[in-house]
Design an enzyme around this catalytic site. Structure first.
Site, PDB file in Angstrom:
ATOM      1  N   ASP A 178       0.900  -1.194   0.099  1.00 32.57           N
ATOM      2  CA  ASP A 178       0.183   0.163  -0.182  1.00 32.57           C
ATOM      3  C   ASP A 178       0.917   1.364   0.089  1.00 32.57           C
ATOM      4  OD1 ASP A 178      -2.163   1.744   0.007  1.00 32.57           O
ATOM      5  OD2 ASP A 178      -3.229   0.751   1.721  1.00 32.57           O
TER       6      ASP A 178
HETATM    7  C1  BGC Z   1      -5.117   3.114   0.236  1.00 38.65           C
HETATM    8  C2  BGC Z   1      -5.425   2.118  -0.787  1.00 38.65           C
HETATM    9  C3  BGC Z   1      -5.116   2.768  -2.182  1.00 38.65           C
HETATM   10  C4  BGC Z   1      -4.095   3.417  -2.384  1.00 38.65           C
HETATM   11  C5  BGC Z   1      -3.810   4.286  -3.708  1.00 38.65           C
HETATM   12  C6  BGC Z   1      -3.760   4.129  -0.120  1.00 38.65           C
HETATM   13  O1  BGC Z   1      -3.917   5.137   1.016  1.00 38.65           O
HETATM   14  O2  BGC Z   1      -5.022   2.496   1.452  1.00 38.65           O
HETATM   15  O3  BGC Z   1      -6.742   1.471  -0.603  1.00 38.65           O
HETATM   16  O4  BGC Z   1      -5.500   1.658  -3.142  1.00 38.65           O
HETATM   17  O5  BGC Z   1      -3.952   4.438  -1.240  1.00 38.65           O
HETATM   18  O6  BGC Z   1      -4.531   4.972  -3.780  1.00 38.65           O
END
Ligand code: BGC
Length: 763
Positions: free
Chosen positions: A282
């Protein structure tokens, strides 16, 4: 070797594809193809493939293209049009080995056409509707050159304080697992290689929904049995359905961050489950290993992550800066890097990018003249899915459906709220294209319209909350206050209400209140909106609450005050039309809650399928020395699986085909469901099972099957459910998955609380 050199040469000359002139056998064999390619790659090129960067408006595009051409980036996210992504793919085609880029995005509930938020989709219990929303999202995203989405999000959430409850499919393992499969298949189509399919990467692996206290990014501490039984199955279901990717969770699990968790990423995901796809971190999660306190610097963080099996690092440079020297010093092995690279290349292969790097980018002359063109949207489908996802919670005296001839006053901060209507994670949805409730009702009424509007209240009068919600929105604030005083707005609304036959109040949360990093301690409708509701109630006019929110709210008081309550969640681009369809009876609501509504925050967690306890509370009996809160009624306000219709349904004649089941046998559980009302409608017949006595404590009931049934007025149907040994299996304390002989209760109902029961013995 010769072939490899040839391949290298061919690559140098080919116009687009790495494989443009190679022999078919090479590309048809994925493993051989990837191995051949890897043999030609330098260490830098390999590490470059592990880098996934976010493309922001402020980023220097020329520099990015240079880095891509130098083989230093494997994929991007947040660049979402063909004209944006084509030059980056062109840059990749100028790189030494011409390894294509992939382009990713958070396509969570629609891409350009925004469908209801996932929690709402789950409320439909309609697998066709849910699948349709995913399929359209994939087609729209692919048409915009996207190859992969960070979805579905299948984190079980049993604590509505967690803002990301909105992004998941609710509290129940079985329902969420079914939807996980449907969504993966919808995104990926019949196979990944296809211009209209995108790869699904299931998230957030794992257990993100169980963050302690519902506070985002918090720790998760959980027994293995609970993990296996309740929280892991949806990820597994997505993977078994073929999900090409996995996004790793930001939280820790029993003391080890998921991003550094070799048990999670290697033993469970790859060895036990056989996952062969791409594991992506993530956002910034590798760096955060320092904050978690398991790495003392970036170098150690990179080492832990690559060792754990995190193939791609999202939005940090740690792999690029640290892996070479970690390799040199022998702290990591070449095989650590190679496995990661193999995953990235394998995913690109599965996306069809080696055959055609421009598979989803297409030719410039075919680019849509207008990215935002109305003709690119799927409004009819979005409207139908949205109305299927609404839950009628209360309908005293048949207040709903509304008569189109009635004098209606529409009030509330969410009545004209195009941004909120889309919900959080609204991908490339445009507020200007979403239909507000005011617009939807106005259209539905047409010439007969006798609709007045008064805002009545802001979302909240807490300035700190407004500032918080607007903090990250650089372009335009999401929450814009009406500068008038709360009292002036209430007075105006009350005055309008006094002239009307019925009041419709659109109240609840702004979309940002149910989002990442939007945990709440208080699940009430904000107090200024509650003041409005109170004042409206005092007019004595029938009061309909249209709730918009991304999580269960505590609406004890409002439940008393309102004559009717329609839970609409955040229902997407066509939300206003869809809500109007339900309010005016052009569609008969059929949604059921995929998550329990607590009476108060103090009751959380309120999930229906909790484990049996030694001193259970029995409704109607004194509560002393039983498991309950003595200062409030025990049980949720609205249980899991609950939802009304404009017609009525009854269940009768429940029967089992046998009172015993042997390990290879089947029991047919049947029930007659009848539409006893005056309208056609759909309901969801739900099957719950309870393992009465086990080697360890078993839940009081568990959803094991359901059927959504359409019945015309007066019609009845016999519904059959098959029960087999497989439905009775569970993970015991030794994590053995098996069914244990003994008594099982079978419960069938139209919600989880109101059921009829029969029993059988597993021999
Ligand atoms: C979130 C993810 C997301 C990623 C990219 C993160 O802050 O936890 O769910 O896919 O950002 O946008």
């Amino acid at each position: 070797m010769k072939k490899l050199c040839l391949l290298g040469l061919t690559i140098g000359l080919a116009s687009h594809s790495v494989l443009a002139d190679t022999k078919p056998a090479a590309i048809e064999n994925k493993d051989a193809f990837v191995s051949n390619l890897m043999k030609q790659m330098t260490l830098d090129e390999k590490i470059g493939q592990l880098r996934l960067i976010s493309i922001g408006p402020e980023m220097p595009r020329e520099l990015i293209r240079q880095e891509i051409a130098a083989g230093k980036i494997g994929g991007t996210f947040n660049s979402i049009t063909r004209p944006e992504n084509r030059p980056m793919q062109d840059a990749a085609m100028r790189s030494r080995l011409k390894i294509p880029m992939f382009f990713a995005y958070d396509v969570i509930h629609g891409h350009r056409t925004i469908f209801p938020i996932p929690l709402a989709l789950a409320s439909s219990w309609d697998m066709d509707a849910i699948g349709l929303s995913g399929r359209i999202a994939a087609k729209e995203a692919a048409a915009d050159s996207l190859d992969i989405t960070f979805a579905p999000m299948v984190d079980i959430s049993r604590d509505a304080r967690w803002g990301r409850t909105s992004e998941g499919f609710g509290e129940d393992t079985y329902l969420v697992s079914r939807i996980a499969q449907v969504m993966v298949k919808a995104y990926q189509g019949t196979g990944l290689i296809g211009a209209e399919n995108i790869m699904a990467s299931v998230k957030h692996f794992a257990l993100y929904g169980a963050v302690e206290g519902g506070r985002d990014y918090n720790i998760v501490d959980m027994s293995p049995a609970k993990m296996y039984q309740d929280y892991l199955p949806p990820y597994r279901a997505a993977i078994d359905a073929g999900a090409g990717g996995v996004m790793v969770a930001l939280n820790s699990i029993n003391g080890v961050p998921a991003t550094a968790n070799t048990w999670l990423m290697k033993d469970l995901l790859r060895k036990e489950w056989g996952f062969k796809g791409l594991a992506v971190s993530d956002h910034g999660a590798i760096f955060e290993l320092i904050n978690h306190g398991v790495a003392h610097d970036g170098r150690e963080a990179a080492k832990l992550a690559i060792k754990a099996g995190i193939a791609m690092s999202m939005n940090d440079k740690l792999y690029a800066t640290e892996l070479p020297s970690l390799l040199k010093s022998g702290e990591i092995q070449q095989s650590d890097i190679d496995s990661a690279v193999r995953e990235v290349l394998g995913a690109k292969y599965d996306m069809g990018l080696f055959k055609d790097p421009y598979l989803r980018i297409g030719k410039a002359e075919d680019d849509p003249a207008d990215t935002y063109a109305e003709s690119r949207l799927h409004r009819a489908e979005a409207r139908d899915v949205a109305r299927r996802s609404m839950v009628l919670l209360k309908n005293h005296n048949e207040t709903l459906p509304l008569k189109k001839t009635a004098k209606i006053v529409l009030v509330g901060p969410l009545a004209k709220a195009p941004i909120d209507m889309m919900g959080s994670w609204a991908a490339a949805g445009r507020p200007a294209q979403s239909v507000t409730l005011f617009d939807g009702m106005t259209r539905a009424l047409g010439d007969q319209a006798s609709l007045t509007y008064a805002r009545g209240a802001n979302i909240t009068s807490d300035k700190k909350v407004v500032d918080y919600l607007n903090f990250l929105n650089f372009d335009a604030p999401e929450v814009v206050d009406d500068p008038r005083s709360a009292q002036v707005m209430i007075d105006e609304a009350v005055k309008a209400a006094q002239q009307a036959d019925v009041i419709v109040a659109a109240v609840g949360e702004s979309r940002g209140m149910s989002h990442e990093s939007s945990s709440r301690t208080d699940l009430n409708i904000p107090s200024n909106q509650r003041d409005l509701i109170k004042a409206l109630k005092a007019t004595g006019k029938p009061l309909v609450l249209v709730l918009m929110n991304g999580r269960p709210l505590t609406i004890l008081e409002e439940n008393e005050q309102a004559d009717a309550i329609l839970e609409t969640w955040f229902s997407g681009t066509e939300g206003g039309n869809a809500i109007a369809d339900v309010l005016f009876g052009d569609y008969n609501p059929s949604g059921k809650l995929p998550i329990s509504f607590p009476r108060s925050v103090g009751q959380i967690p309120t999930y229906y399928n909790h484990l049996t306890i030694g001193r259970p509370f029995t409704p109607g009996k004194p509560g002393n020395y039983t498991s309950q809160y003595f200062d409030d009624t025990t049980g949720p306000l609205y249980p899991f699986g609950y939802g009304l219709s404009y017609t009525r349904f009854s269940l009768a004649d429940m029967a089992l085909s046998s009172t015993t089941l042997n390990k290879t046998g089947k029991i047919d559980a049947r029930v007659t469901v009848k539409n006893t009302g005056k309208r056609d409608g759909e309901t969801v017949v739900q099957l719950y099972l309870q393992d009465v006595t086990g080697s360890m404590i078993r839940p009081i009931k568990e959803l094991k099957n359901f059927q959504k049934v359409m019945l015309t007025a007066g019609e009845q149907k016999v519904i059959h459910f098959n029960i087999e040994e497989n439905d009775l299996k569970f993970y015991n304390n030794q994590l053995k998955y098996a069914a244990e002989p003994g008594t099982f209760n079978v419960q069938i109902g139209l919600d989880s609380a109101d059921v009829t029961q029969q029993s059988f013995e597993l021999l």
